[in-house]
Design a protein around this motif. Structure first.
Motif, PDB file in Angstrom:
ATOM      1  N   PRO A   1       0.824  -1.209   0.000  1.00 28.55           N
ATOM      2  CA  PRO A   1       0.000   0.000   0.000  1.00 28.55           C
ATOM      3  C   PRO A   1       0.866   1.269   0.000  1.00 28.55           C
ATOM      4  O   PRO A   1       1.932   1.316   0.633  1.00 28.55           O
ATOM      5  CB  PRO A   1      -0.807  -0.123   1.304  1.00 28.55           C
ATOM      6  N   ALA A   2       0.391   2.296  -0.711  1.00 27.10           N
ATOM      7  CA  ALA A   2       1.137   3.566  -0.766  1.00 27.10           C
ATOM      8  C   ALA A   2       1.071   4.295   0.570  1.00 27.10           C
ATOM      9  O   ALA A   2       1.986   5.056   0.918  1.00 27.10           O
ATOM     10  CB  ALA A   2       0.590   4.453  -1.880  1.00 27.10           C
ATOM     11  N   THR A   3      -0.016   4.124   1.305  1.00 26.21           N
ATOM     12  CA  THR A   3      -0.147   4.751   2.626  1.00 26.21           C
ATOM     13  C   THR A   3      -0.400   3.656   3.652  1.00 26.21           C
ATOM     14  O   THR A   3      -1.156   2.719   3.400  1.00 26.21           O
ATOM     15  CB  THR A   3      -1.310   5.755   2.658  1.00 26.21           C
ATOM     16  N   TRP A   4       0.245   3.804   4.820  1.00 24.39           N
ATOM     17  CA  TRP A   4       0.038   2.796   5.849  1.00 24.39           C
ATOM     18  C   TRP A   4       0.418   3.353   7.207  1.00 24.39           C
ATOM     19  O   TRP A   4       1.128   4.363   7.324  1.00 24.39           O
ATOM     20  CB  TRP A   4       0.816   1.512   5.563  1.00 24.39           C
ATOM     21  N   VAL A   5      -0.087   2.688   8.220  1.00 24.77           N
ATOM     22  CA  VAL A   5       0.305   2.959   9.601  1.00 24.77           C
ATOM     23  C   VAL A   5       0.540   1.615  10.265  1.00 24.77           C
ATOM     24  O   VAL A   5      -0.169   0.642   9.997  1.00 24.77           O
ATOM     25  CB  VAL A   5      -0.763   3.779  10.353  1.00 24.77           C
ATOM     26  N   GLU A   6       1.558   1.544  11.103  1.00 24.67           N
ATOM     27  CA  GLU A   6       1.911   0.294  11.772  1.00 24.67           C
ATOM     28  C   GLU A   6       2.070   0.539  13.265  1.00 24.67           C
ATOM     29  O   GLU A   6       2.906   1.347  13.686  1.00 24.67           O
ATOM     30  CB  GLU A   6       3.205  -0.281  11.216  1.00 24.67           C
ATOM     31  N   LEU A   7       1.260  -0.149  14.052  1.00 20.26           N
ATOM     32  CA  LEU A   7       1.375  -0.082  15.506  1.00 20.26           C
ATOM     33  C   LEU A   7       2.606  -0.879  15.930  1.00 20.26           C
ATOM     34  O   LEU A   7       2.731  -2.055  15.606  1.00 20.26           O
ATOM     35  CB  LEU A   7       0.118  -0.661  16.156  1.00 20.26           C
ATOM     36  N   VAL A   8       3.494  -0.210  16.676  1.00 22.66           N
ATOM     37  CA  VAL A   8       4.734  -0.852  17.110  1.00 22.66           C
ATOM     38  C   VAL A   8       4.630  -1.346  18.548  1.00 22.66           C
ATOM     39  O   VAL A   8       5.055  -2.449  18.878  1.00 22.66           O
ATOM     40  CB  VAL A   8       5.925   0.119  16.965  1.00 22.66           C
ATOM     41  N   ASN A   9       4.030  -0.512  19.410  1.00 17.08           N
ATOM     42  CA  ASN A   9       3.894  -0.854  20.826  1.00 17.08           C
ATOM     43  C   ASN A   9       2.486  -0.512  21.292  1.00 17.08           C
ATOM     44  O   ASN A   9       2.064   0.622  21.113  1.00 17.08           O
ATOM     45  CB  ASN A   9       4.930  -0.062  21.649  1.00 17.08           C
ATOM     46  N   PRO A  10       1.680  -1.455  21.784  1.00 19.81           N
ATOM     47  CA  PRO A  10       2.089  -2.788  22.207  1.00 19.81           C
ATOM     48  C   PRO A  10       2.407  -3.711  21.038  1.00 19.81           C
ATOM     49  O   PRO A  10       1.711  -3.690  20.025  1.00 19.81           O
ATOM     50  CB  PRO A  10       0.877  -3.291  22.984  1.00 19.81           C
ATOM     51  N   PRO A  11       3.446  -4.541  21.196  1.00 16.44           N
ATOM     52  CA  PRO A  11       3.869  -5.427  20.110  1.00 16.44           C
ATOM     53  C   PRO A  11       3.022  -6.683  20.064  1.00 16.44           C
ATOM     54  O   PRO A  11       2.364  -7.047  21.035  1.00 16.44           O
ATOM     55  CB  PRO A  11       5.313  -5.758  20.487  1.00 16.44           C
ATOM     56  N   ASP A  12       3.072  -7.341  18.895  1.00 15.60           N
ATOM     57  CA  ASP A  12       2.461  -8.662  18.793  1.00 15.60           C
ATOM     58  C   ASP A  12       3.426  -9.696  19.340  1.00 15.60           C
ATOM     59  O   ASP A  12       4.637  -9.528  19.311  1.00 15.60           O
ATOM     60  CB  ASP A  12       2.140  -9.001  17.336  1.00 15.60           C
ATOM     61  N   GLY A  13       2.889 -10.782  19.809  1.00 14.61           N
ATOM     62  CA  GLY A  13       3.698 -11.890  20.301  1.00 14.61           C
ATOM     63  C   GLY A  13       2.840 -13.124  20.379  1.00 14.61           C
ATOM     64  O   GLY A  13       1.616 -13.036  20.464  1.00 14.61           O
ATOM     65  N   GLU A  14       3.474 -14.283  20.371  1.00 10.60           N
ATOM     66  CA  GLU A  14       2.719 -15.537  20.408  1.00 10.60           C
ATOM     67  C   GLU A  14       1.737 -15.574  21.575  1.00 10.60           C
ATOM     68  O   GLU A  14       0.648 -16.081  21.477  1.00 10.60           O
ATOM     69  CB  GLU A  14       3.688 -16.719  20.506  1.00 10.60           C
ATOM     70  N   ASP A  15       2.159 -15.027  22.737  1.00 10.01           N
ATOM     71  CA  ASP A  15       1.308 -15.080  23.921  1.00 10.01           C
ATOM     72  C   ASP A  15       0.878 -13.696  24.387  1.00 10.01           C
ATOM     73  O   ASP A  15       0.466 -13.505  25.532  1.00 10.01           O
ATOM     74  CB  ASP A  15       2.053 -15.793  25.065  1.00 10.01           C
ATOM     75  N   GLY A  16       0.952 -12.705  23.471  1.00 11.48           N
ATOM     76  CA  GLY A  16       0.583 -11.347  23.864  1.00 11.48           C
ATOM     77  C   GLY A  16       1.576 -10.774  24.860  1.00 11.48           C
ATOM     78  O   GLY A  16       2.710 -11.209  24.978  1.00 11.48           O
ATOM     79  N   GLY A  17       1.164  -9.736  25.609  1.00 11.65           N
ATOM     80  CA  GLY A  17       2.007  -9.122  26.612  1.00 11.65           C
ATOM     81  C   GLY A  17       1.158  -8.675  27.784  1.00 11.65           C
ATOM     82  O   GLY A  17      -0.049  -8.910  27.829  1.00 11.65           O
ATOM     83  N   VAL A  18       1.780  -7.993  28.763  1.00 12.89           N
ATOM     84  CA  VAL A  18       1.050  -7.525  29.942  1.00 12.89           C
ATOM     85  C   VAL A  18       1.343  -6.051  30.179  1.00 12.89           C
ATOM     86  O   VAL A  18       2.444  -5.560  29.902  1.00 12.89           O
ATOM     87  CB  VAL A  18       1.418  -8.346  31.192  1.00 12.89           C
ATOM     88  N   VAL A  19       0.314  -5.354  30.669  1.00 19.00           N
ATOM     89  CA  VAL A  19       0.414  -3.942  31.047  1.00 19.00           C
ATOM     90  C   VAL A  19      -0.230  -3.815  32.427  1.00 19.00           C
ATOM     91  O   VAL A  19      -1.265  -4.438  32.698  1.00 19.00           O
ATOM     92  CB  VAL A  19      -0.303  -3.036  30.018  1.00 19.00           C
ATOM     93  N   VAL A  20       0.364  -2.994  33.281  1.00 16.91           N
ATOM     94  CA  VAL A  20      -0.142  -2.849  34.648  1.00 16.91           C
ATOM     95  C   VAL A  20      -1.225  -1.780  34.684  1.00 16.91           C
ATOM     96  O   VAL A  20      -1.049  -0.679  34.147  1.00 16.91           O
ATOM     97  CB  VAL A  20       1.005  -2.483  35.603  1.00 16.91           C
ATOM     98  N   ARG A  21      -2.340  -2.112  35.283  1.00 15.88           N
ATOM     99  CA  ARG A  21      -3.458  -1.174  35.398  1.00 15.88           C
ATOM    100  C   ARG A  21      -3.045   0.068  36.193  1.00 15.88           C
ATOM    101  O   ARG A  21      -2.223   0.015  37.110  1.00 15.88           O
ATOM    102  CB  ARG A  21      -4.647  -1.848  36.073  1.00 15.88           C
ATOM    103  N   GLY A  22      -3.634   1.216  35.780  1.00 13.34           N
ATOM    104  CA  GLY A  22      -3.409   2.451  36.507  1.00 13.34           C
ATOM    105  C   GLY A  22      -2.029   3.044  36.352  1.00 13.34           C
ATOM    106  O   GLY A  22      -1.667   3.971  37.089  1.00 13.34           O
ATOM    107  N   THR A  23      -1.236   2.544  35.354  1.00 11.29           N
ATOM    108  CA  THR A  23       0.100   3.097  35.120  1.00 11.29           C
ATOM    109  C   THR A  23       0.132   3.817  33.776  1.00 11.29           C
ATOM    110  O   THR A  23      -0.822   3.758  33.000  1.00 11.29           O
ATOM    111  CB  THR A  23       1.158   1.983  35.126  1.00 11.29           C
ATOM    112  N   ASP A  24       1.220   4.491  33.508  1.00 14.00           N
ATOM    113  CA  ASP A  24       1.411   5.137  32.212  1.00 14.00           C
ATOM    114  C   ASP A  24       2.130   4.181  31.266  1.00 14.00           C
ATOM    115  O   ASP A  24       3.079   3.488  31.665  1.00 14.00           O
ATOM    116  CB  ASP A  24       2.226   6.416  32.366  1.00 14.00           C
ATOM    117  N   TYR A  25       1.661   4.129  30.019  1.00 12.04           N
ATOM    118  CA  TYR A  25       2.201   3.191  29.035  1.00 12.04           C
ATOM    119  C   TYR A  25       2.396   3.937  27.724  1.00 12.04           C
ATOM    120  O   TYR A  25       1.506   4.659  27.259  1.00 12.04           O
ATOM    121  CB  TYR A  25       1.243   2.018  28.843  1.00 12.04           C
ATOM    122  N   LEU A  26       3.557   3.756  27.088  1.00 11.18           N
ATOM    123  CA  LEU A  26       3.876   4.484  25.861  1.00 11.18           C
ATOM    124  C   LEU A  26       3.425   3.675  24.644  1.00 11.18           C
ATOM    125  O   LEU A  26       3.952   2.607  24.359  1.00 11.18           O
ATOM    126  CB  LEU A  26       5.375   4.750  25.777  1.00 11.18           C
TER     127      LEU A  26
END
Length: 677
Positions: free
Chosen positions: A501-526
């Motif tokens: 595609p000539a135009t696109w956007v790609e989410l980098v973080n949170p990343p994909d992974g076989e088992d996903g990932g974890v984020v802590v509730r009530g914290t700041d996440y980039l």
């Protein structure tokens, strides 16, 4: 007939690799063509011929073009005769001169053309049984007559006629003879059936004589066996005479013989009739072509019926170095190639290409559609379960041709990289996609029996003979989460594709992974992303337990497209969480989201000992305060002492609050490595 007689070698290429000849193979074998008047071929008398006695097998490939009186196939005057008789329908007959009145007969032939005939005498129990075989199967009634034993003789063996006193040259064969085999043993039913179309080495146990008749010229023909009972043409072995049969290219189905195409210039896209003759024991053959003089090969069709012909179209690969091949699918050393190099010529605008989006398919669950910023139209299909889900894509082909099928796929992990693929309800193939977490164009191949997933494919690429008009391509889920963006059919076999595609956007973080990932509730996440050719603003959304964002929760609308956003994570637990970034005000393509869900979890519980905090010196039998604090924890705690740096612990208080203190009397246990927990 033809047979491989040259040294094989292996060559590495980017195409299908097959054992190839150093030089092009393909010259057809020959046979002897008898005129039905007075032709004969002669094998001189030899004592070894008398080894045809109590047990024997006599074989030949025959093609009668016109009937004469009891035409001889193989004859030894005063010993035996194998011939064809028209009484009661054309059938084979055999007798021994021990008693010519005892005649063994086959069933009547029901078709013209080439036939394999064998007469076999073998000991079974106390008796010797003689049986005819026609085209590999027992034919007619067997006989246990002792009169079918063969006597010793002093006469030559003749092909296509007889030299019997009183009827010399009076039983002429009109037509062709090929692959004459004389055995001094009784071959089994299975051996006769399985090997009638396989070229022999000449060293087989029990083989008395083998006449392949492949010489093609001259006055002599060789016995390929170890006995070298060679033969000559006509009644004068030294010079051509009227009794010589003619050499003729053979179409007997022994070995493999590609009969067309064998030379010339072929126009790309034009109808192409490929023909061959092959061992009748083969149920299927492979047809291949080469564009580089036989260094590398591509399959035209794999495992097509061994019926002698296959209709397709001239491959779309301009070259002056083309060859075609017919091959045994079970033995790569058995094949035959075109007799000469061919030219494949493109005329006009012959290249045709059709592109379809995968999400245009008719889908049955658990095949689904989802979003990806690097996919065309930001959408792709996938199955959520192994071996389930179907996507059927309808395509309209603009011109007849031999087409390759491409797919733009994205795969990751060890179990997310394959589909079953079929066209118009035909054979289903296993396509192993690239094992990379990137969108990649790939020619659809077939792993087959010899391929290794992620390493090699038995058929690469798959080619399909398609007529102009509508066709259906089916992708059936094999491994879950294998993504398919779009497909492309082309008759241009030189083409390669890398478009995105000539135009696109790609989410980098949170990343994909076989088992996903974890984020802590009530914290700041980039949250971070990358993009190309989109606007200066993006919209960021959050979804709970819903990959398709049925009810998205807005994080930010119209925030700067600077590649990052600091998100304050909601103060709640979520098992499957998703983030989506989209261009401008959101809601449309370009957009991207995390594919593998991440989890929002509670913060880890923490307990901190406040006093003592290290370095204190407390005297025994004195009182001191022990205090502690906790975070994300509300249960009761116990307090313990170690006087050996943590090797052993003694409880000094129980059931205390999660935040608290108490006064402790230091015990009489002097140590300078004390710990409290």
């Amino acid at each position: 007939m033809s047979e491989i007689k040259s040294v094989l070698r292996y060559v590495f290429t980017l195409l299908v690799i097959m054992p190839t000849m150093i030089f092009a193979l393909g010259t057809a074998g020959n046979d002897l063509n008898f005129d039905g008047i007075d032709d004969v071929a002669v094998v001189a008398d030899h004592a070894l011929l008398d080894s045809l006695a109590k047990q024997y097998t006599i074989e030949a490939w025959v093609n009668l073009s016109a009937f004469t009186t009891a035409p001889r196939i193989i004859d030894r005057a005063n010993v035996f005769s194998l011939y064809l008789d028209a009484t009661g329908g054309n059938h084979f007959e055999f007798f021994s001169y021990k008693n010519p009145a005892v005649i063994l007969k086959s069933n009547a032939l029901t078709t013209a053309g080439w036939h394999h005939v064998a007469v076999r005498r073998i000991k079974q129990g106390a008796n010797y049984t003689t049986t005819f075989f026609v085209d590999g199967l027992p034919s007619g009634s067997s006989s246990t007559s002792a009169d079918l034993v063969l006597l010793a003789g002093n006469t030559p063996v003749t092909l296509g006629n007889t030299l019997m006193t009183g009827m010399v040259l009076a039983r002429p064969w009109k037509g062709q003879l090929d692959e004459i085999r004389l055995w001094k043993i009784g071959r089994s039913d299975a051996e006769i059936a399985a090997n009638r179309g396989i070229p022999l080495t000449g060293g087989e146990a029990g083989l008395l004589a083998l006449y392949e008749l492949n010489e093609g010229s001259g006055q002599a023909f060789a016995d390929k066996s170890v006995n070298h009972l060679n033969g000559t043409m006509g009644t004068n072995p030294l010079t051509v005479d009227v009794n010589d049969p003619n050499w003729n290219p053979s179409l007997a189905t022994v070995g493999l013989n590609l009969t067309a195409p064998n030379s010339g210039v072929l126009t790309i896209g034009a109808p192409l009739a490929i023909s061959w003759v092959a061992d009748p024991a083969l149920t299927a053959v492979n047809i291949l072509f080469s564009v580089d003089g036989g260094v590398s090969w591509m399959y035209v069709v794999y495992g097509t019926a061994n019926d002698g012909s296959y209709s397709t179209y001239v491959p779309g690969y301009p070259t002056a170095h083309a060859l075609f091949r017919v091959a045994d699918p079970t033995n790569v050393s058995r094949f035959d190639d075109s007799d000469a190099i061919l030219t494949l010529s493109g005329v006009g605008s012959w290249q045709k290409t059709v592109t379809k989006e995968a999400e245009d398919a008719v889908i049955s669950k658990p095949m689904h559609i989802n979003w990806d910023g690097h996919a065309f139209d930001c959408t792709f299909i996938y199955t959520s379960h192994d071996l389930e889900g179907i996507a059927e894509i309808t395509v309209t082909i603009p011109a007849d041709g031999l087409y390759s099928l491409w797919g733009r796929s994205r795969s990751k992990g060890s179990t997310r990289n394959s589909y079953f693929v079929s066209v118009d309800g035909g054979n289903e193939y296993v396509w192993d996609t690239e094992k990379r977490d990137l969108w990649i164009w790939d020619k659809i191949s077939h792993r087959g029996l010899t391929g290794v997933a992620g390493v090699s494919a038995e058929i690469d690429p798959l080619l399909f003979t398609l007529t102009a008009g509508t066709h259906k391509i089916k992708f059936r889920g094999r491994e879950h989460y294998t993504r398919l963006d779009r497909i492309r059919l082309t008759n241009d076999l030189t083409a390669g594709y890398w478009d995105e595609p000539a135009t696109w956007v790609e989410l980098v973080n949170p990343p994909d992974g076989e088992d996903g990932g974890v984020v802590v509730r009530g914290t700041d996440y980039l949250i971070t992303w990358k993009s190309r050719n989109i606007s200066n603003e993006v919209t960021i959304e959050f979804s709970k337990d819903d990959r398709v964002f049925t009810s998205p929760i807005l994080i930010a609308r119209g925030t700067d497209n600077d590649g990052s956003y600091l998100w304050h994570v909601p103060d709640e637990s979520v098992d499957d969480a998703f983030i989506r970034v989209s261009d401008g005000d959101g809601g449309g393509c370009p957009m991207d989201q995390n594919w593998d869900a991440f989890t929002i979890i509670n913060p880890s519980p923490q307990i901190t000992v406040l006093t003592p905090n290290g370095g204190e010196k407390w005297q025994v039998n004195t009182s001191h305060e022990i205090s502690w604090s906790s975070k994300n924890f509300s249960n009761a705690v116990d307090v313990a002492l170690s006087v050996d740096n943590g090797k052993n612990w003694t409880t000094i208080a129980t059931n205390k609050p999660s935040i608290g203190a108490f006064t402790w009397l230091v015990p009489n246990l002097p140590s300078d490595v004390c710990l409290i927990k």
